[in-house]
Structure formats: structure tokens, C-alpha cells
Design an enzyme around this catalytic site. Sequence first.
Site, PDB file in Angstrom:
ATOM      1  N   ASN A   1       0.805  -1.226   0.000  1.00 25.87           N
ATOM      2  CA  ASN A   1       0.000   0.000   0.000  1.00 25.87           C
ATOM      3  C   ASN A   1       0.837   1.274   0.000  1.00 25.87           C
ATOM      4  O   ASN A   1       0.296   2.368  -0.150  1.00 25.87           O
ATOM      5  CB  ASN A   1      -0.970   0.000   1.182  1.00 25.87           C
ATOM      6  CG  ASN A   1      -2.094  -0.997   0.990  1.00 25.87           C
ATOM      7  OD1 ASN A   1      -2.244  -1.567  -0.090  1.00 25.87           O
ATOM      8  ND2 ASN A   1      -2.878  -1.219   2.036  1.00 25.87           N
TER       9      ASN A   1
ATOM     10  N   ARG B   1      -8.267  -1.752  -7.846  1.00 22.50           N
ATOM     11  CA  ARG B   1      -8.963  -0.510  -7.570  1.00 22.50           C
ATOM     12  C   ARG B   1      -8.020   0.662  -7.331  1.00 22.50           C
ATOM     13  O   ARG B   1      -8.326   1.808  -7.656  1.00 22.50           O
ATOM     14  CB  ARG B   1      -9.832  -0.768  -6.344  1.00 22.50           C
ATOM     15  CG  ARG B   1     -10.904   0.185  -6.164  1.00 22.50           C
ATOM     16  CD  ARG B   1     -11.679  -0.121  -4.931  1.00 22.50           C
ATOM     17  NE  ARG B   1     -12.666   0.913  -4.780  1.00 22.50           N
ATOM     18  CZ  ARG B   1     -12.394   2.116  -4.316  1.00 22.50           C
ATOM     19  NH1 ARG B   1     -11.192   2.415  -3.918  1.00 22.50           N
ATOM     20  NH2 ARG B   1     -13.348   3.023  -4.253  1.00 22.50           N
TER      21      ARG B   1
ATOM     22  N   ARG C   1      -1.708 -10.862  -4.820  1.00 27.60           N
ATOM     23  CA  ARG C   1      -1.868  -9.402  -4.961  1.00 27.60           C
ATOM     24  C   ARG C   1      -1.117  -8.676  -3.859  1.00 27.60           C
ATOM     25  O   ARG C   1      -0.742  -7.517  -4.037  1.00 27.60           O
ATOM     26  CB  ARG C   1      -3.355  -9.029  -4.888  1.00 27.60           C
ATOM     27  CG  ARG C   1      -4.163  -9.507  -6.071  1.00 27.60           C
ATOM     28  CD  ARG C   1      -5.532  -8.896  -6.056  1.00 27.60           C
ATOM     29  NE  ARG C   1      -5.429  -7.447  -5.848  1.00 27.60           N
ATOM     30  CZ  ARG C   1      -6.418  -6.659  -5.487  1.00 27.60           C
ATOM     31  NH1 ARG C   1      -7.610  -7.168  -5.303  1.00 27.60           N
ATOM     32  NH2 ARG C   1      -6.230  -5.371  -5.319  1.00 27.60           N
TER      33      ARG C   1
ATOM     34  N   CYS D   1     -16.653  -3.986  -5.444  1.00 28.76           N
ATOM     35  CA  CYS D   1     -15.625  -5.009  -5.309  1.00 28.76           C
ATOM     36  C   CYS D   1     -15.984  -5.885  -4.129  1.00 28.76           C
ATOM     37  O   CYS D   1     -16.963  -5.626  -3.429  1.00 28.76           O
ATOM     38  CB  CYS D   1     -14.241  -4.404  -5.192  1.00 28.76           C
ATOM     39  SG  CYS D   1     -13.821  -3.855  -3.579  1.00 28.76           S
TER      40      CYS D   1
ATOM     41  N   ASP E   1      -7.444  -4.441   7.366  1.00 33.92           N
ATOM     42  CA  ASP E   1      -6.786  -5.483   6.569  1.00 33.92           C
ATOM     43  C   ASP E   1      -6.311  -6.660   7.423  1.00 33.92           C
ATOM     44  O   ASP E   1      -5.923  -7.697   6.877  1.00 33.92           O
ATOM     45  CB  ASP E   1      -5.591  -4.899   5.796  1.00 33.92           C
ATOM     46  CG  ASP E   1      -6.048  -4.002   4.655  1.00 33.92           C
ATOM     47  OD1 ASP E   1      -7.242  -4.028   4.316  1.00 33.92           O
ATOM     48  OD2 ASP E   1      -5.205  -3.279   4.089  1.00 33.92           O
TER      49      ASP E   1
ATOM     50  N   ILE F   1     -14.846  -0.055   8.754  1.00 33.77           N
ATOM     51  CA  ILE F   1     -14.293   0.631   7.575  1.00 33.77           C
ATOM     52  C   ILE F   1     -15.040   0.233   6.297  1.00 33.77           C
ATOM     53  O   ILE F   1     -15.429   1.088   5.505  1.00 33.77           O
ATOM     54  CB  ILE F   1     -12.780   0.338   7.411  1.00 33.77           C
ATOM     55  CG1 ILE F   1     -12.015   0.676   8.689  1.00 33.77           C
ATOM     56  CG2 ILE F   1     -12.200   1.098   6.207  1.00 33.77           C
ATOM     57  CD1 ILE F   1     -11.923   2.143   9.037  1.00 33.77           C
TER      58      ILE F   1
ATOM     59  N   ARG G   1     -17.266   0.745  -1.668  1.00 36.80           N
ATOM     60  CA  ARG G   1     -16.049   1.526  -1.923  1.00 36.80           C
ATOM     61  C   ARG G   1     -16.218   2.670  -2.923  1.00 36.80           C
ATOM     62  O   ARG G   1     -15.720   2.626  -4.047  1.00 36.80           O
ATOM     63  CB  ARG G   1     -14.914   0.598  -2.367  1.00 36.80           C
ATOM     64  CG  ARG G   1     -14.607  -0.462  -1.352  1.00 36.80           C
ATOM     65  CD  ARG G   1     -13.400  -1.262  -1.688  1.00 36.80           C
ATOM     66  NE  ARG G   1     -12.161  -0.621  -1.290  1.00 36.80           N
ATOM     67  CZ  ARG G   1     -10.992  -1.230  -1.240  1.00 36.80           C
ATOM     68  NH1 ARG G   1     -10.904  -2.491  -1.583  1.00 36.80           N
ATOM     69  NH2 ARG G   1      -9.912  -0.597  -0.863  1.00 36.80           N
TER      70      ARG G   1
ATOM     71  N   ILE H   1     -15.835   6.645  -4.567  1.00 37.09           N
ATOM     72  CA  ILE H   1     -14.650   7.479  -4.813  1.00 37.09           C
ATOM     73  C   ILE H   1     -14.993   8.968  -4.758  1.00 37.09           C
ATOM     74  O   ILE H   1     -14.277   9.813  -5.286  1.00 37.09           O
ATOM     75  CB  ILE H   1     -13.993   7.151  -6.183  1.00 37.09           C
ATOM     76  CG1 ILE H   1     -15.059   7.122  -7.266  1.00 37.09           C
ATOM     77  CG2 ILE H   1     -13.208   5.867  -6.153  1.00 37.09           C
ATOM     78  CD1 ILE H   1     -14.503   7.462  -8.600  1.00 37.09           C
ATOM     79  N   ASP H   2     -16.148   9.255  -4.109  1.00 37.08           N
ATOM     80  CA  ASP H   2     -16.612  10.647  -4.068  1.00 37.08           C
ATOM     81  C   ASP H   2     -15.579  11.595  -3.438  1.00 37.08           C
ATOM     82  O   ASP H   2     -15.454  12.750  -3.855  1.00 37.08           O
ATOM     83  CB  ASP H   2     -17.948  10.732  -3.308  1.00 37.08           C
ATOM     84  CG  ASP H   2     -17.858  10.102  -1.927  1.00 37.08           C
ATOM     85  OD1 ASP H   2     -17.271   9.006  -1.816  1.00 37.08           O
ATOM     86  OD2 ASP H   2     -18.356  10.693  -0.961  1.00 37.08           O
TER      87      ASP H   2
HETATM   88  C1  UD1 Z   1      -6.622   1.632   1.450  1.00 36.08           C
HETATM   89  C2  UD1 Z   1      -5.799   0.356   1.363  1.00 36.08           C
HETATM   90  C3  UD1 Z   1      -6.621  -0.845   1.805  1.00 36.08           C
HETATM   91  C4  UD1 Z   1      -7.215  -0.615   3.189  1.00 36.08           C
HETATM   92  C5  UD1 Z   1      -7.958   0.715   3.237  1.00 36.08           C
HETATM   93  C6  UD1 Z   1      -8.434   1.073   4.635  1.00 36.08           C
HETATM   94  C7  UD1 Z   1      -4.326   0.892  -0.481  1.00 36.08           C
HETATM   95  C8  UD1 Z   1      -3.919   0.608  -1.875  1.00 36.08           C
HETATM   96  N1  UD1 Z   1      -5.376   0.183  -0.015  1.00 36.08           N
HETATM   97  O1  UD1 Z   1      -7.712   1.484   0.542  1.00 36.08           O
HETATM   98  O2  UD1 Z   1      -5.761  -1.989   1.826  1.00 36.08           O
HETATM   99  O3  UD1 Z   1      -8.107  -1.659   3.493  1.00 36.08           O
HETATM  100  O4  UD1 Z   1      -7.094   1.791   2.783  1.00 36.08           O
HETATM  101  O5  UD1 Z   1      -7.370   1.096   5.519  1.00 36.08           O
HETATM  102  O6  UD1 Z   1      -3.726   1.699   0.204  1.00 36.08           O
HETATM  103  N2  UD1 Z   1     -14.525   6.077   1.000  1.00 36.08           N
HETATM  104  C9  UD1 Z   1     -15.552   6.904   0.608  1.00 36.08           C
HETATM  105  N3  UD1 Z   1     -15.341   7.733  -0.443  1.00 36.08           N
HETATM  106  C10 UD1 Z   1     -14.150   7.790  -1.089  1.00 36.08           C
HETATM  107  C11 UD1 Z   1     -13.088   6.970  -0.673  1.00 36.08           C
HETATM  108  C12 UD1 Z   1     -13.311   6.117   0.384  1.00 36.08           C
HETATM  109  O7  UD1 Z   1     -16.639   6.871   1.168  1.00 36.08           O
HETATM  110  O8  UD1 Z   1     -14.000   8.580  -2.035  1.00 36.08           O
HETATM  111  C13 UD1 Z   1     -14.748   5.157   2.120  1.00 36.08           C
HETATM  112  C14 UD1 Z   1     -14.517   3.697   1.768  1.00 36.08           C
HETATM  113  O9  UD1 Z   1     -15.667   3.140   1.201  1.00 36.08           O
HETATM  114  C15 UD1 Z   1     -14.180   3.109   3.108  1.00 36.08           C
HETATM  115  C16 UD1 Z   1     -13.406   4.225   3.792  1.00 36.08           C
HETATM  116  O10 UD1 Z   1     -13.747   5.416   3.107  1.00 36.08           O
HETATM  117  O11 UD1 Z   1     -15.362   2.875   3.823  1.00 36.08           O
HETATM  118  C17 UD1 Z   1     -11.909   4.065   3.791  1.00 36.08           C
HETATM  119  O12 UD1 Z   1     -11.472   3.820   2.463  1.00 36.08           O
HETATM  120  P1  UD1 Z   1     -10.050   4.297   1.945  1.00 36.08           P
HETATM  121  O13 UD1 Z   1      -9.214   4.695   3.108  1.00 36.08           O
HETATM  122  O14 UD1 Z   1     -10.238   5.258   0.844  1.00 36.08           O
HETATM  123  O15 UD1 Z   1      -9.485   2.942   1.364  1.00 36.08           O
HETATM  124  P2  UD1 Z   1      -8.561   2.768   0.101  1.00 36.08           P
HETATM  125  O16 UD1 Z   1      -7.658   3.939  -0.051  1.00 36.08           O
HETATM  126  O17 UD1 Z   1      -9.387   2.341  -1.051  1.00 36.08           O
END
Ligand code: UD1
Length: 420
Positions: A25, A94, A399, A118, A307, A329, A123, A125-126
Site C-alpha cells: 500500500n 482498484r 496481490r 468489489c 486489513d 471501515i 467503496r 470514490i466521491d
Molecule cells: C486503502 C488500502 C486498503 C485498506 C484501506 C483502509 C491501499 C492501496 N489500499 O484502501 O488496503 O483496506 O485503505 O485502511 O492503500 N470512501 C468513501 N469515499 C471515497 C473513498 C473512500 O466513502 O471517495 C470510504 C470507503 O468506502 C471506506 C473508507 O472510506 O469505507 C476508507 O477507504 P479508503 O481509506 O479510501 O481505502 P482505500 O484507499 O481504497
Amino acid sequence: MRKIKIQGDPKLQLRGKVKIGGAKNAVLPAIAASLLTKEKIKLRNVPLVTDVFTILTLTQELGAEYNLKKNSVTIQAKNIRSEEASYKLVRAMRASILVLGPLLARQGKAVVALPGGCAIGSRPIDLHIHGLEKLGASINLEHGYIKAEAKCLQGTEIEFEKKSVGATENLLMAASLSQGETVLKNCSLEPEVSCLCKLLVKMGAKIEGIGGETIHIKGVKELGGATHAIIPDRIEAGTFLVAAALTQGDVILTHTQPDHLSNFIERLRFSGAKIDKLNNYTLRVIGSYDIRPQDITTFSYPGFPTDLQAPFTVLMTQANGTSIITETIFDRRFSHVNELLRLGANIEVIVDKAIVKGQTHLSGAETIATDLRAAASLVLAGLIAKGETIINEAEHLDRGYERIEEKLRSLGANIQTLEE
Ligand code: UD1
């Protein structure tokens, strides 16, 4: 499809030394950051896992060249040939979304496939999109793609509604190559975010407040080359800590960073394992015959890492009582539970909680891995389940874990690949 076979043994005791690799990560955003400059980025301690190959392929499709030798990679994006991250690669991983910020900042344009659902929840991306819009980008979602454009990104204040590792990283990269000052508030505190910040600073970015919730970035016109070592993978380390605790083993983990795992180590100690820090990079774990149940709740860093939720659940199946595992999370991050039930675990999922009743005697069975950490939990359970466990779709493991079978074999496990 990769298949793994484990000859389990309830009396197995893992023993020996294992070297922990670089953090998946942390390396993914570091590779994405290489798109911010024409110059060479050299990364050391790179784990050779599929996600790394996926993002390297993506940067290559965008125009970068790379040279991977052992655990080091040099990437140079002299010219960007395309600004489009295809659905094929984004679907495979992702975290491909991490190229959005760098492409937009350097090229003024980026087209990235929407990741979609997924295996571990919706998950969204807003947060990435709103942040980039605040920097001045115009973003449209069309035909399954995010289309972003900005003549010039302009620094501003952005407060993330909730903590997101990926959004913090995307915004850090974009803001580093923008005009004026950006203040990011409610940033994720994960060590992987700080690792990225340190690389960006080496590339010439002006960042203050690294490691904190509020980060100030003074945008610069150009970023340059750098050499950077990736931090140790705390999730791989945590997985091996559980493996040792689960098997009443005695294992030394080298090349790790114990202070990144403080909360997790504390939980393992409460559950009975003896964990000693031999030096700043080495841990020794000795498992206990008497595993105590633990209630845990996942949180963003420095809380209990989501994780490691699935691996820890396996340990709790061997505890002498009931544990409650709460996942805050991700929604739907209990897909490993159904497979663990097939091995004889006693777990009930109620919305965001898994109620794990221990101690259960596990017996080997054919299973299917649904995601990376679910796959790791099946490996752990297979080690102590009586008889043979087969893990189908084991490519999920690759992965995020480099040579996991080889590492476990060196500690005494009977695990092998059946089919590639
Ligand atoms: C990263 C890690 C992943 C880990 C996760 C949480 C990497 C490549 N992956 O994933 O292994 O499980 O952090 O520690 O670093 N969310 C929103 N809107 C957004 C983005 C996120 O609502 O635009 C939510 C997600 O759905 C989730 C939470 O925020 O509930 C945390 O997600 P995020 O920290 O963004 O996880 P990743 O960066 O995808």
C-alpha cells in the site's frame, strides 16, 4: 486459476525467521507519483506482488518506462502518451485510481475507469472527486469513466468528510503540482501516506505537517527525480504474527517496523502471545496455548487495521471464549466467514459484527478465496485445520503477499501450489 493445498496439523508449531517485504500500500502511490515528473524515480524494498505489476503495466500504458530488478524499480515517465487508465486494469486493481491526481496535475487531463463494486463492499470514490473539483478540475462521469480536466489546478482548503487513504494520497499528489497553497484537513494518518509524502518532498514538493491530520502543500511548477525506500508491510507482518500466535510457534520477523503495528501487537498480547521487540526492525513472537478472546473494532490508523480483521478472526476461533469483531471501515468485509464455517469455525455475522465462538477444532476442506485478506485468513486456518485444505482462486493472495508459501514452508508449514 491458482490453487493451494495445505496439509494442516492442529499441533503445528511454526518456528524460524521470516523477512517482511515492502508495503504494497505504500509502493502503489509511490509508483503513481512517478507520473508527476519527467525524471527517474527509483524505489527500493518493492514487494513483487501482482498489484505492483498491475500499476507498473498501467504506468507503461500511459507512457512511462520501467526497469524492475529484484526488489528495486526505476520508473521514468519522460512523456505521457495517454491519459487513460483502462477498465481492464482498474477492474484488476482498484488502487489504479491513484493515477487520477498525478495525470490531471501534469497533463491537465485524466480519464480513469470507475472502479465499480468489489468484493469488500461498495467503496465509493466521491472524496477523490470532490477534492479534485475543489482544486479546480471539472469532472464528468461518462460511460463508466471519470473524465477530469483542469487547465491549472489551484490550491485551496479541502476537508475530507471522512478519512480516506486513497483520497488523501490522490490530493497530495495533485496539490504538489498545482498553483498556490493547499490545506488538506482530516487526512488519513496511515504510515503509507507519510511514506508518499516523504517521496514527494524528495521530488521537490513543499509539504508540511507530514503524519498529521492537517497537511499544508505549497504547489510547485515541476517535480524532479528521487530515490526512496518503501516502508515495511505492516499487514504482511501482522499476518505472520497471527500465524505464529495461532500455532503456538516461535517466530522472528525481520525488516519490520513494530511501531506501525502498536495497536495490533497490543491486541495479540492481550490474547496471550508474547511479543518482544528485539530491535527497531525485529520482532519475536511466541504463541500461547491459552488464547484469550478479544473484542476488536477496526478503525483507521492508528486503530486496529481492517486489513488484519480476517486474519485475527481466525485466531479468535481458537480462543477459549467468545469474541466480537466489529468492522467499521468496509461494509461486506466478512466474505471469509462463510469459508471459515466450512472448516468448522463457529461464527455468526450480524450486520457489521462477527461473533466468533471459540475454541473450535477446524478440519480441512475445499474453499474459495474471495479477496486478498480473506485468502490470507484461509491459509492461516488451513495451517491448523486437521487434514487437507484446498484454496481455490488463490491468486488473490499474490496481490499482496510475496512468496507466502515459501515463507511459511521455511517456518515448517506444509503448503504447496497445486495449479498455476
Ligand atoms: C486503502 C488500502 C486498503 C485498506 C484501506 C483502509 C491501499 C492501496 N489500499 O484502501 O488496503 O483496506 O485503505 O485502511 O492503500 N470512501 C468513501 N469515499 C471515497 C473513498 C473512500 O466513502 O471517495 C470510504 C470507503 O468506502 C471506506 C473508507 O472510506 O469505507 C476508507 O477507504 P479508503 O481509506 O479510501 O481505502 P482505500 O484507499 O481504497
